[in-house]
Design an enzyme around this catalytic site. Structure first.
Site, PDB file in Angstrom:
ATOM      1  N   GLY A 189       8.307  30.289  -3.061  1.00 45.67           N
ATOM      2  CA  GLY A 189       9.283  31.159  -2.396  1.00 45.67           C
ATOM      3  C   GLY A 189      10.490  30.448  -1.822  1.00 45.67           C
ATOM      4  O   GLY A 189      11.118  30.961  -0.891  1.00 45.67           O
ATOM      5  N   MET A 199       6.243  35.476 -11.441  1.00 47.83           N
ATOM      6  CA  MET A 199       5.767  34.897 -12.702  1.00 47.83           C
ATOM      7  C   MET A 199       5.097  35.908 -13.626  1.00 47.83           C
ATOM      8  O   MET A 199       4.273  35.526 -14.460  1.00 47.83           O
ATOM      9  CB  MET A 199       4.814  33.724 -12.398  1.00 47.83           C
ATOM     10  CG  MET A 199       5.447  32.604 -11.593  1.00 47.83           C
ATOM     11  SD  MET A 199       7.005  31.981 -12.290  1.00 47.83           S
ATOM     12  CE  MET A 199       6.358  30.960 -13.609  1.00 47.83           C
ATOM     13  N   ARG A 200       5.464  37.160 -13.507  1.00 53.13           N
ATOM     14  CA  ARG A 200       4.894  38.176 -14.411  1.00 53.13           C
ATOM     15  C   ARG A 200       6.004  38.970 -15.073  1.00 53.13           C
ATOM     16  O   ARG A 200       6.992  39.310 -14.414  1.00 53.13           O
ATOM     17  CB  ARG A 200       4.032  39.152 -13.610  1.00 53.13           C
ATOM     18  CG  ARG A 200       2.586  38.766 -13.538  1.00 53.13           C
ATOM     19  CD  ARG A 200       1.838  39.706 -12.650  1.00 53.13           C
ATOM     20  NE  ARG A 200       1.568  41.010 -13.253  1.00 53.13           N
ATOM     21  CZ  ARG A 200       0.679  41.212 -14.212  1.00 53.13           C
ATOM     22  NH1 ARG A 200      -0.018  40.222 -14.679  1.00 53.13           N
ATOM     23  NH2 ARG A 200       0.485  42.426 -14.709  1.00 53.13           N
ATOM     24  N   ASN A 243      17.254  38.276 -11.577  1.00 51.84           N
ATOM     25  CA  ASN A 243      16.281  37.184 -11.677  1.00 51.84           C
ATOM     26  C   ASN A 243      17.053  35.870 -11.693  1.00 51.84           C
ATOM     27  O   ASN A 243      18.198  35.826 -12.139  1.00 51.84           O
ATOM     28  CB  ASN A 243      15.478  37.325 -12.968  1.00 51.84           C
ATOM     29  CG  ASN A 243      14.438  36.230 -13.131  1.00 51.84           C
ATOM     30  OD1 ASN A 243      13.761  35.840 -12.169  1.00 51.84           O
ATOM     31  ND2 ASN A 243      14.299  35.703 -14.336  1.00 51.84           N
ATOM     32  N   HIS A 300      16.753  31.972 -13.229  1.00 49.32           N
ATOM     33  CA  HIS A 300      16.018  31.209 -14.248  1.00 49.32           C
ATOM     34  C   HIS A 300      16.596  29.802 -14.291  1.00 49.32           C
ATOM     35  O   HIS A 300      17.822  29.636 -14.302  1.00 49.32           O
ATOM     36  CB  HIS A 300      16.149  31.907 -15.601  1.00 49.32           C
ATOM     37  CG  HIS A 300      15.343  31.245 -16.668  1.00 49.32           C
ATOM     38  ND1 HIS A 300      13.964  31.287 -16.684  1.00 49.32           N
ATOM     39  CD2 HIS A 300      15.702  30.482 -17.718  1.00 49.32           C
ATOM     40  CE1 HIS A 300      13.525  30.596 -17.721  1.00 49.32           C
ATOM     41  NE2 HIS A 300      14.563  30.086 -18.360  1.00 49.32           N
ATOM     42  N   SER A 303      20.639  30.060 -13.961  1.00 46.00           N
ATOM     43  CA  SER A 303      21.354  31.298 -14.260  1.00 46.00           C
ATOM     44  C   SER A 303      20.746  32.447 -13.463  1.00 46.00           C
ATOM     45  O   SER A 303      19.530  32.548 -13.357  1.00 46.00           O
ATOM     46  CB  SER A 303      21.220  31.664 -15.745  1.00 46.00           C
ATOM     47  OG  SER A 303      21.555  30.585 -16.584  1.00 46.00           O
ATOM     48  N   ASP A 311      13.553  36.889 -19.558  1.00 45.42           N
ATOM     49  CA  ASP A 311      14.722  36.036 -19.296  1.00 45.42           C
ATOM     50  C   ASP A 311      15.929  36.415 -20.150  1.00 45.42           C
ATOM     51  O   ASP A 311      16.711  35.557 -20.575  1.00 45.42           O
ATOM     52  CB  ASP A 311      14.374  34.545 -19.487  1.00 45.42           C
ATOM     53  CG  ASP A 311      13.266  34.099 -18.545  1.00 45.42           C
ATOM     54  OD1 ASP A 311      13.202  34.634 -17.415  1.00 45.42           O
ATOM     55  OD2 ASP A 311      12.459  33.239 -18.938  1.00 45.42           O
ATOM     56  N   GLU A 352      20.052  26.258  -7.359  1.00 44.58           N
ATOM     57  CA  GLU A 352      19.510  27.631  -7.337  1.00 44.58           C
ATOM     58  C   GLU A 352      19.663  28.230  -5.945  1.00 44.58           C
ATOM     59  O   GLU A 352      20.013  29.400  -5.780  1.00 44.58           O
ATOM     60  CB  GLU A 352      18.028  27.629  -7.731  1.00 44.58           C
ATOM     61  CG  GLU A 352      17.764  27.266  -9.172  1.00 44.58           C
ATOM     62  CD  GLU A 352      16.284  27.368  -9.534  1.00 44.58           C
ATOM     63  OE1 GLU A 352      15.609  28.314  -9.100  1.00 44.58           O
ATOM     64  OE2 GLU A 352      15.791  26.476 -10.250  1.00 44.58           O
TER      65      GLU A 352
END
Ligand code: GRF
Length: 198
Positions: free
Chosen positions: A15, A92-93, A109, A111, A138, A147, A176
Site C-alpha cells: 500500500g 493484484m486481481r 491503475n 503499472h 504509467s 494493464d 510512482e
C-alpha cells in the site's frame, strides 16, 4: 470550500502508493478525498496504515469466490461509501468486465512500466533483459483487459548499467509515488469540472 471527489482505493498488499495518495489528499486544495480503502486481502499491511489514519477500510478474502461474485461485494462497499472514482494501487486481481463496465472511465491503475510495454508481472526484469535504456511507470484508465486502457500520465526512468530488477523497482517506485497522486488529482478535477461527478 468546493466539494471534493470521493475516491475509493483498492489494494492487495503493502500500500505504498495508497499512502502517497492519502498524503497528497491532506493538501487543502487537493480535488479528491479518500473515503474508503478496500482490499481482497484482510492481512494487507496497507489496511492497517489507512485505519490508523482514520480512513474507512473494507476487506474481504476473495478466495473461494467467483470473480464476479467477489466484485459485486466490492461494488456494494464502494457504492455504500458514495465513491465516485476508484484508484487501484497494487490491487493484484483482474476485475470482472461487469465491474469495469459499471465504473467505466472511473477506475485508474498504476503499472510499473512504460505501457504499452510489459503488461503483467516482472516488468523491471523484462525491461532489463530486453536491454531497454529506460523504464518507468504509467497511470491508465482501467478497461477489462489487463494493464490496458488509455494512459493518462507516465514518468520515464533511465535504466543504469548496474541496475538489478530490485534497484530499478526502487527508483521507479519513488516516481510512482509522485505520479499517481498528481494523475488522480488531475482526473478528479476534470470530473468535478465536467459537472457530472456522480
Ligand atoms: C506498484 O509497483 C504498482 O505499480 C504495482 O504494484 C505495486 C504496488 O506497490 N501495480 P504498493 O502496494 O503500492 O506499495
Amino acid at each position: 470550500m468546493s466539494p471534493k471527489l470521493r475516491v475509493g482505493v483498492m489494494i492487495s498488499g503493502r500500500g505504498s502508493n495508497m499512502a502517497s495518495i492519502l498524503a497528497a489528499a491532506e493538501a487543502p486544495d487537493c480535488p479528491y478525498e479518500v473515503v474508503l480503502v478496500a482490499s481482497n486481502n484482510p492481512e494487507a499491511p496497507g489496511l492497517a496504515f489507512a485505519d490508523e489514519r482514520g480512513v474507512a477500510v473494507w476487506a474481504h478474502d476473495h478466495r473461494g469466490m467467483k470473480r464476479a461474485e467477489f466484485d459485486r461485494l466490492v461494488d456494494a462497499a464502494m457504492r455504500a461509501a458514495n465513491v465516485q472514482m476508484i484508484a487501484l494501487a497494487g490491487y493484484m486481481r483482474l476485475l470482472s468486465p461487469e465491474f469495469v463496465e459499471s465504473w467505466a472511465g472511473r477506475i485508474l491503475n498504476i503499472h510499473p512500466s512504460l505501457l504499452p510495454k510489459y503488461k503483467g508481472l516482472d516488468t523491471h526484469a523484462r525491461a532489463i533483459a530486453a536491454g531497454d535504456g529506460e523504464a518507468g511507470c504509467s497511470v491508465h484508465i482501467v478497461t477489462p483487459e489487463l494493464d490496458d486502457g488509455p494512459v493518462v500520465a507516465q514518468t520515464r526512468v533511465p535504466i543504469l548499467a548496474r541496475d538489478t530488477p530490485e534497484t530499478l523497482a526502487e527508483r521507479v517506485l519513488k516516481e510512482e509515488h509522485r505520479l499517481y497522486p498528481a494523475a488522480l488529482a488531475k482526473c478528479a478535477a476534470d470530473v468535478l469540472r465536467s459537472g457530472n461527478p456522480a
